[in-house]
Scaffold this active site. Structure first.
Site, PDB file in Angstrom:
ATOM      1  N   TYR A 135      -1.208  -0.541  10.367  1.00  0.00           N
ATOM      2  CA  TYR A 135      -1.355  -0.760   8.927  1.00  0.00           C
ATOM      3  C   TYR A 135      -0.100  -0.319   8.186  1.00  0.00           C
ATOM      4  O   TYR A 135       0.417  -1.040   7.322  1.00  0.00           O
ATOM      5  CB  TYR A 135      -2.571   0.002   8.423  1.00  0.00           C
ATOM      6  CG  TYR A 135      -2.960  -0.324   7.004  1.00  0.00           C
ATOM      7  CD1 TYR A 135      -3.618  -1.510   6.709  1.00  0.00           C
ATOM      8  CD2 TYR A 135      -2.694   0.562   5.957  1.00  0.00           C
ATOM      9  CE1 TYR A 135      -3.988  -1.817   5.407  1.00  0.00           C
ATOM     10  CE2 TYR A 135      -3.067   0.258   4.656  1.00  0.00           C
ATOM     11  CZ  TYR A 135      -3.710  -0.920   4.391  1.00  0.00           C
ATOM     12  OH  TYR A 135      -4.074  -1.229   3.096  1.00  0.00           O
ATOM     13  N   SER A 149       0.855  -1.194   0.000  1.00  0.00           N
ATOM     14  CA  SER A 149       0.000   0.000   0.000  1.00  0.00           C
ATOM     15  C   SER A 149       0.878   1.227   0.000  1.00  0.00           C
ATOM     16  O   SER A 149       2.019   1.191   0.492  1.00  0.00           O
ATOM     17  CB  SER A 149      -0.888   0.003   1.248  1.00  0.00           C
ATOM     18  OG  SER A 149      -1.541   1.243   1.404  1.00  0.00           O
TER      19      SER A 149
END
Length: 296
Positions: free
Chosen positions: A170, A157
């Site tokens: 995350y 990501s």
């Protein structure tokens, strides 16, 4: 006569995404489902792995509806034994090693600063987003290396380099996936096996709904996805085309590329700007955690 995929690889390993024997984790929804559908459309046979078997079955039905071949398989990527079973199953249905592995399964988490996240949420996020990819790479890389051909796509990501506040668990998981992909690309150079790391920003998937994200952060993410997010199908096509060209980093969206360059050329200014933005945003109360499904 050689099968088409044998001819393609004999000619230099081009177009790995075409006529692939592919394994996709988190294939029951979002980017994973988009990868599976696109690979089938390119003539491939796909093992669709997901922790939600019903979702994986639905992906298989969608593929078969268009004349493709696919197989559903239950897999919790945070369990090493499940990933080992997935590899054995793939070798069985393919009658040999897969030619493309997409480590996609992941979950969203965010909205709390470090110190408030809690060890349970850290372990949950890293167990899926990081260890799931580690297990996938550690299990499948030897099979592809022995076959001297193929590819691995790890779904990371832009969060892995953007380092946005309130998303530490995350961010850390995705930054580690980028580093793992870079390391593997060096280790597998010249082996016939290519490695690609996908680093998108907002993609229109169910990752927010299925994750552990506070209510305020969920509303913000939903809005950004709606107005700036790419479709999962577009991201999958772009990534597979880039992988065919041997590209290591796939950063599909303009906002991600802007962040990439700002972070590297003006690191101190970038971090200060993030701090100002974080203080300006409303701080919401945590929302109840949801049960684990899949996302990206």
């Amino acid at each position: 006569m050689w099968p088409i995929d044998e001819v393609v690889f004999a000619l230099g390993g081009k177009r790995r995404s075409h006529h692939a024997r592919a394994v996709v984790t988190g294939a029951g929804s979002g980017i994973g489902r988009a990868f599976a559908l696109e690979l089938a459309a390119r003539g491939g046979e796909v093992v669709c792995a997901d922790i939600d078997k019903d979702r994986a079955d639905e992906t298989v039905r969608l593929i078969e509806r268009h004349g493709g071949t696919a197989h559903a398989f239950f897999c919790d990527v945070s369990r090493r034994e499940d990933v080992a079973s997935l590899a054995a199953y793939a070798e069985s249905v393919f009658r040999g090693a897969p030619t493309l592995v997409i480590n996609n399964a992941g979950v969203g988490i965010g909205g709390k600063p470090v110190g408030d996240i809690g060890f349970g949420d850290w372990e949950w996020a890293l167990g899926i987003n990081l260890w799931g990819v580690v297990y996938g790479c550690e299990t499948f890389a030897p099979l592809l290396r022995a076959a001297e051909r193929g590819g691995i796509i790890n779904v990371a990501s832009a969060a892995g380099f953007a380092a946005a506040p309130g998303m530490a668990a995350y961010n850390v998981s995705k930054a580690a996936v980028v580093s793992l992909s870079e390391t593997m690309a060096a280790e597998l150079a010249g082996s016939g096996v290519a490695v690609t790391a996908l680093c998108p920003t907002f993609v229109k998937t169910n990752v927010v709904a299925d994750g552990r994200i506070t209510s305020g952060s969920s509303r913000l993410a939903d809005g950004l996805m709606r107005w700036t997010g790419f479709s999962a199908e577009r991201v999958a096509r772009t990534t597979l085309d880039a992988h065919d060209r041997g590209v290591l980093y796939v950063v599909p969206q303009l906002d991600a590329r802007v962040v990439w360059h700002l972070k590297r050329h003006f690191p101190a200014l970038y971090t200060q700007a993030l701090g100002v933005l974080n203080r300006a945003l409303p701080q919401a109360e945590p929302a109840p955690s949801t049960t684990l499904k899949t996302g990206v």
